[in-house]
Structure formats: C-alpha cells, structure tokens
Write an enzyme that holds these catalytic residues in place. Structure first.
Site, PDB file in Angstrom:
ATOM      1  N   LYS A   1       0.844  -1.198   0.000  1.00 36.97           N
ATOM      2  CA  LYS A   1       0.000   0.000   0.000  1.00 36.97           C
ATOM      3  C   LYS A   1       0.878   1.247   0.000  1.00 36.97           C
ATOM      4  CE  LYS A   1      -1.988  -1.449   3.754  1.00 36.97           C
ATOM      5  NZ  LYS A   1      -2.867  -1.700   4.907  1.00 36.97           N
TER       6      LYS A   1
ATOM      7  N   THR B   1      -8.627   9.730   8.177  1.00 36.19           N
ATOM      8  CA  THR B   1      -8.333   8.468   7.489  1.00 36.19           C
ATOM      9  C   THR B   1      -8.114   7.306   8.466  1.00 36.19           C
ATOM     10  OG1 THR B   1      -5.988   9.090   7.436  1.00 36.19           O
ATOM     11  CG2 THR B   1      -7.324   9.637   5.501  1.00 36.19           C
TER      12      THR B   1
ATOM     13  N   GLY C   1      -8.416   3.999  10.226  1.00 34.38           N
ATOM     14  CA  GLY C   1      -9.061   2.731   9.896  1.00 34.38           C
ATOM     15  C   GLY C   1      -8.925   2.294   8.452  1.00 34.38           C
ATOM     16  N   THR C   2      -8.125   3.009   7.653  1.00 34.99           N
ATOM     17  CA  THR C   2      -8.041   2.667   6.224  1.00 34.99           C
ATOM     18  C   THR C   2      -7.501   1.255   6.011  1.00 34.99           C
ATOM     19  OG1 THR C   2      -5.912   3.837   6.179  1.00 34.99           O
ATOM     20  CG2 THR C   2      -7.820   5.014   5.338  1.00 34.99           C
ATOM     21  N   GLY C   3      -6.447   0.869   6.729  1.00 33.43           N
ATOM     22  CA  GLY C   3      -5.849  -0.443   6.514  1.00 33.43           C
ATOM     23  C   GLY C   3      -6.787  -1.572   6.886  1.00 33.43           C
ATOM     24  N   CYS C   4      -7.440  -1.456   8.036  1.00 32.50           N
ATOM     25  CA  CYS C   4      -8.411  -2.468   8.465  1.00 32.50           C
ATOM     26  C   CYS C   4      -9.546  -2.576   7.454  1.00 32.50           C
ATOM     27  CB  CYS C   4      -9.003  -2.096   9.825  1.00 32.50           C
ATOM     28  SG  CYS C   4      -7.790  -1.753  11.112  1.00 32.50           S
TER      29      CYS C   4
END
Length: 266
Positions: A173, A204, A206-209
């Site tokens: 990412k 932003t 929580g984007t990865g989860c």
C-alpha cells in the site's frame, strides 16, 4: 446460506479501526461478519491510551467456536499484539479451508505500537506463509523487511521482499507516498498497479483495516484476488473521501458511504 467472513483483530473503542471497522465494512458488503477478539484498546481520535491482549486460549476458543459451528468463507487478521498470538492465529488460519487476508498491523494511525518487536519474526515465518493476500503499508514493509519505500519505483522491490516470506499475493500500500494513492498487487508473476486520486482529507483512521476486510469480503463472495483487491480499493477510496471529523484528532473513514449514496432520497 449468507456469505460469512471472520475478522481476528483488536477492538478500537473509538469505532474507527479494528474489529469495529471490520464489521462495518462487512455489513457494507452484504456479508455476515463474525469476530475473534485478540486485544482491547483504549483508543480515540488522538491515539491509543492503552492496550491489553487476550490469552491465546481465549483467542483459540473464539475461533473454534465460530469456525466449527458456523463456518467461514474468508478470514481477515489485524492486530495480533504478541508472538504467542501471532503463532496461534497462524496455526488456526492454516488449518481453515478459506482464503486469509493478513494485515500485518504494526503501529496505529497515530504511531502507537500495536505489535511487540519480539513478534516480528513470528509474523515473517508463521503468519505470512499462511496468507492468501498480505496487505502491509510502507511502515510495516520497513518493519518486516528493512526496505524503505520512498517512491513508486521502490514498490516492486518491497513486494518481492514480502513475497519471499510466503504469502500467495502481496498488496504493497503506497498511500504514504506523495501524489496519487498507488498500490502494487503481485504474486511474483502477475502485477497490478492500482491508482486512485488522493483526497485532501485528514480523517483516514481505519483505512488499513477497512481495505483488508473489503478484500476478504470480495474473496468470500467468489471474486479472484485481483478483482477483490480492485473492488476494495474503490470502496476504501470512497470511504476516505467521505471521512469525517470525530473528537479532537484524526476522524475515521466512512464505512457506510456507499449505502448512503445508494439509499433512496425522500
């Protein structure tokens, strides 16, 4: 029977990341979300004020309870905290006949550590080999491989280093780079560069989860890995664009943006 997806992750008391983000994402994708809690955090828009991991026996019992009775069509892992929990979860997902999306969570959005340094080796040697797709961000790539990605040109080298640990696919990412948000998906032979406009929105959390959970939903619904990742990228890009202020710090992405967009107007 309804499509079932299981998240194995920590709780975010602020509701923006972790188990809470995963379950919201699953609801938005029309699947039944289930959870195995690995840790409890005291967390808000300003950071993580405390974290307490659960015993490995509690994690194993939750997992077996869900999988043995209800069954799963995809599993997503997030915060695992310790080497013992990493090893436990790696064993569990290796023995489950379902694709596994591994988000090797190392630090929070605010820079708070969520994985013990002693657990990194277990992530490399036990968890990543069990992954259908691994989804590290650039900080996690540096933690795991020592490679610092400073430009889009470095993504391929980072992907090769993570693939060497054994996941079938890796999604590097590139959201921390400047310019467009560019991610590289590869299995070592196929390459897919996913590009999206960067939204001027600081909320932003929580984007990865959210991205990893959306990928798991796509896989559970029968999509191929490239199809699931492309759809998840589109979903999370919309969620970032709709992110909102909450508290005094960094707010969450909006997991329900597409549901509200598609709702009939009254």
């Amino acid at each position: 029977m309804i499509t079932r997806v299981l998240t194995v992750a920590g709780s975010d008391s602020g509701g923006g990341a972790g188990i809470q983000a995963d379950l919201k994402t699953m609801l938005a994708h029309g699947v039944h979300g289930m959870s195995v809690l690995t840790a409890v955090t005291a967390q808000n828009s300003l950071g993580v004020q405390g974290a307490w991991e659960l015993p490995a026996a509690a994690v194993r019992a939750q997992y077996r309870s869900v999988v043995d009775d209800i069954g799963v069509q995809a599993v997503k892992t997030g915060m695992l905290a310790s080497a013992e929990l990493v090893a436990t979860v790696a064993e569990l997902i290796s023995g489950t006949d379902a694709p596994a999306v591994v988000d090797p969570v190392g630090v929070s959005k605010h820079g708070d550590p969520l994985l013990a340094a002693s657990a990194l080796d277990a992530v490399r040697t036990e968890l990543l080999p069990a992954a259908t797709v691994a989804t590290p961000n650039l900080d996690e790539v540096a933690q795991l491989t020592g490679i610092r990605v400073e430009s889009e040109a470095d993504l391929r080298r980072a992907a090769a280093a993570v693939l060497a640990y054994g996941p079938r696919w890796v999604l590097i990412k590139g959201g921390h780079l400047s310019g467009d948000a560019v991610d590289l998906l590869t299995d070592g032979s196929q390459e897919h560069l996913l590009r999206a406009p960067r939204h001027d929105n600081r909320h932003t959390h929580g984007t990865g989860c959210t991205l990893a959970s959306a990928i798991a939903c796509g896989l559970a619904l029968g999509k191929s890995v490239p199809e699931a990742v492309a759809a998840a990228k589109e979903y999370v890009t919309g969620a970032i664009a709709a992110g909102f202020a909450l508290g005094a710090g960094i707010g969450p992405v909006d997991h329900g943006w597409a549901l509200r967009r598609d709702a009939p107007r009254v």
